[in-house]
Design a protein around this motif. Sequence first.
Motif, PDB file in Angstrom:
ATOM      1  N   VAL A  38      73.661  51.960  30.101  1.00  0.00           N
ATOM      2  CA  VAL A  38      72.572  52.048  31.079  1.00  0.00           C
ATOM      3  C   VAL A  38      72.109  53.490  31.230  1.00  0.00           C
ATOM      4  N   LEU A  39      73.045  54.405  31.429  1.00  0.00           N
ATOM      5  CA  LEU A  39      72.696  55.801  31.658  1.00  0.00           C
ATOM      6  C   LEU A  39      71.968  56.407  30.452  1.00  0.00           C
ATOM      7  N   ASP A  40      72.464  56.153  29.246  1.00  0.00           N
ATOM      8  CA  ASP A  40      71.820  56.697  28.044  1.00  0.00           C
ATOM      9  C   ASP A  40      70.404  56.148  27.878  1.00  0.00           C
ATOM     10  N   ALA A  41      70.220  54.867  28.151  1.00  0.00           N
ATOM     11  CA  ALA A  41      68.879  54.269  28.051  1.00  0.00           C
ATOM     12  C   ALA A  41      67.951  54.855  29.114  1.00  0.00           C
ATOM     13  N   TRP A  42      68.458  55.056  30.318  1.00  0.00           N
ATOM     14  CA  TRP A  42      67.669  55.608  31.423  1.00  0.00           C
ATOM     15  C   TRP A  42      67.235  57.040  31.116  1.00  0.00           C
ATOM     16  N   LEU A  43      68.119  57.804  30.511  1.00  0.00           N
ATOM     17  CA  LEU A  43      67.840  59.212  30.238  1.00  0.00           C
ATOM     18  C   LEU A  43      67.120  59.438  28.901  1.00  0.00           C
ATOM     19  N   ALA A  44      67.025  58.425  28.065  1.00  0.00           N
ATOM     20  CA  ALA A  44      66.522  58.595  26.698  1.00  0.00           C
ATOM     21  C   ALA A  44      65.148  59.270  26.625  1.00  0.00           C
ATOM     22  N   ASN A  45      64.240  58.921  27.510  1.00  0.00           N
ATOM     23  CA  ASN A  45      62.895  59.518  27.443  1.00  0.00           C
ATOM     24  C   ASN A  45      62.732  60.706  28.390  1.00  0.00           C
ATOM     25  N   LYS A  46      63.789  61.160  28.977  1.00  0.00           N
ATOM     26  CA  LYS A  46      63.731  62.301  29.905  1.00  0.00           C
ATOM     27  C   LYS A  46      63.970  63.585  29.125  1.00  0.00           C
ATOM     28  N   THR A  47      62.957  63.979  28.338  1.00  0.00           N
ATOM     29  CA  THR A  47      62.992  65.219  27.563  1.00  0.00           C
ATOM     30  C   THR A  47      61.857  66.110  28.049  1.00  0.00           C
ATOM     31  N   PRO A  48      61.994  67.419  27.889  1.00  0.00           N
ATOM     32  CA  PRO A  48      60.893  68.299  28.303  1.00  0.00           C
ATOM     33  C   PRO A  48      59.564  67.952  27.627  1.00  0.00           C
ATOM     34  N   GLU A  49      59.611  67.562  26.369  1.00  0.00           N
ATOM     35  CA  GLU A  49      58.382  67.232  25.637  1.00  0.00           C
ATOM     36  C   GLU A  49      57.700  65.992  26.222  1.00  0.00           C
ATOM     37  N   THR A  50      58.478  64.972  26.490  1.00  0.00           N
ATOM     38  CA  THR A  50      57.918  63.741  27.057  1.00  0.00           C
ATOM     39  C   THR A  50      57.371  64.004  28.452  1.00  0.00           C
ATOM     40  N   ILE A  51      58.113  64.736  29.250  1.00  0.00           N
ATOM     41  CA  ILE A  51      57.684  65.019  30.621  1.00  0.00           C
ATOM     42  C   ILE A  51      56.422  65.877  30.620  1.00  0.00           C
ATOM     43  N   ALA A  52      56.328  66.835  29.724  1.00  0.00           N
ATOM     44  CA  ALA A  52      55.110  67.655  29.613  1.00  0.00           C
ATOM     45  C   ALA A  52      53.918  66.764  29.286  1.00  0.00           C
ATOM     46  N   ALA A  53      54.108  65.785  28.414  1.00  0.00           N
ATOM     47  CA  ALA A  53      53.021  64.859  28.065  1.00  0.00           C
ATOM     48  C   ALA A  53      52.633  64.006  29.270  1.00  0.00           C
ATOM     49  N   TRP A  54      53.624  63.558  30.047  1.00  0.00           N
ATOM     50  CA  TRP A  54      53.309  62.783  31.264  1.00  0.00           C
ATOM     51  C   TRP A  54      52.495  63.637  32.226  1.00  0.00           C
ATOM     52  N   PHE A  55      52.908  64.883  32.404  1.00  0.00           N
ATOM     53  CA  PHE A  55      52.208  65.777  33.332  1.00  0.00           C
ATOM     54  C   PHE A  55      50.791  66.068  32.870  1.00  0.00           C
ATOM     55  N   ALA A  56      50.571  66.146  31.562  1.00  0.00           N
ATOM     56  CA  ALA A  56      49.261  66.499  31.012  1.00  0.00           C
ATOM     57  C   ALA A  56      48.304  65.308  30.939  1.00  0.00           C
ATOM     58  N   SER A  57      48.805  64.110  31.036  1.00  0.00           N
ATOM     59  CA  SER A  57      47.956  62.924  30.888  1.00  0.00           C
ATOM     60  C   SER A  57      46.932  62.831  32.021  1.00  0.00           C
ATOM     61  N   PRO A  58      45.659  62.627  31.678  1.00  0.00           N
ATOM     62  CA  PRO A  58      44.628  62.531  32.724  1.00  0.00           C
ATOM     63  C   PRO A  58      44.720  61.246  33.556  1.00  0.00           C
ATOM     64  N   THR A  59      45.516  60.274  33.101  1.00  0.00           N
ATOM     65  CA  THR A  59      45.661  59.039  33.876  1.00  0.00           C
ATOM     66  C   THR A  59      46.865  59.077  34.808  1.00  0.00           C
ATOM     67  N   ASN A  60      47.558  60.204  34.839  1.00  0.00           N
ATOM     68  CA  ASN A  60      48.701  60.377  35.729  1.00  0.00           C
ATOM     69  C   ASN A  60      48.401  61.457  36.758  1.00  0.00           C
ATOM     70  N   HIS A  61      48.995  61.290  37.916  1.00  0.00           N
ATOM     71  CA  HIS A  61      48.981  62.332  38.949  1.00  0.00           C
ATOM     72  C   HIS A  61      50.434  62.718  39.160  1.00  0.00           C
ATOM     73  N   ALA A  62      50.807  63.879  38.617  1.00  0.00           N
ATOM     74  CA  ALA A  62      52.182  64.350  38.715  1.00  0.00           C
ATOM     75  C   ALA A  62      52.225  65.526  39.682  1.00  0.00           C
ATOM     76  N   ILE A  63      53.214  65.495  40.570  1.00  0.00           N
ATOM     77  CA  ILE A  63      53.357  66.554  41.565  1.00  0.00           C
ATOM     78  C   ILE A  63      54.813  67.005  41.617  1.00  0.00           C
ATOM     79  N   VAL A  64      54.995  68.222  42.096  1.00  0.00           N
ATOM     80  CA  VAL A  64      56.337  68.748  42.299  1.00  0.00           C
ATOM     81  C   VAL A  64      56.448  69.255  43.727  1.00  0.00           C
ATOM     82  N   ALA A  65      57.669  69.244  44.227  1.00  0.00           N
ATOM     83  CA  ALA A  65      57.983  69.803  45.544  1.00  0.00           C
ATOM     84  C   ALA A  65      58.805  71.059  45.308  1.00  0.00           C
TER      85      ALA A  65
END
Length: 174
Positions: A38-65
């Motif tokens: 479960v943990l490996d599957a949950w973390l599998a797409n949690k890479t800096p490259e993937t997260i940068a792509a999520w943040f850059a996508s115009p169809t997403n609203h990503a925020i940080v605190a």
Amino acid sequence: MGIDIRKAVPHDAANACALLRRSIAEVCEPDHRGRPEVLDAWLANKTPETIAAWFASPTNHAIVAERDGQLLGLALLTQAGRVALCYVEPGALRIGVGRALLAAVEEQARAWNIRKLNLHSPESCATFYERHGYANAGLEKSCFGLECNLMWKQLDAKPEEMDAKRKRFCNCSE
């Protein structure tokens, strides 16, 4: 010394990735119980490259605190009304970070004219969402194999209307 919420940028990806991985490993431990499948599957797409792509996508609203320049949490809303991420640094729980992120996501959803939000919540976090007006529609298997609560919130509903719908989509009394 309040919590600052700002739009996430691809440059935040490495720190956001580390925060996500810590939060999943530590805060969500009662849910995955250290099971590697479960943990490996949950973390599998949690890479800096993937997260940068999520943040850059115009169809997403990503925020940080942040507080004093330190990343304390992050959230991501899709234009489909899905709260895809809402995670808090393990050492920053119960100080208002999650509440601030959720409020900012809901504000953006309203700006996009999204009327209903949905998300999958691990069992250990479901009460947090319920306290913030989300109804629990029951368990559903997530894409990484964990039983999660399907949560939803009608953004244009009055609080008393949500109370009647709190348990199920069908508005039944069970």
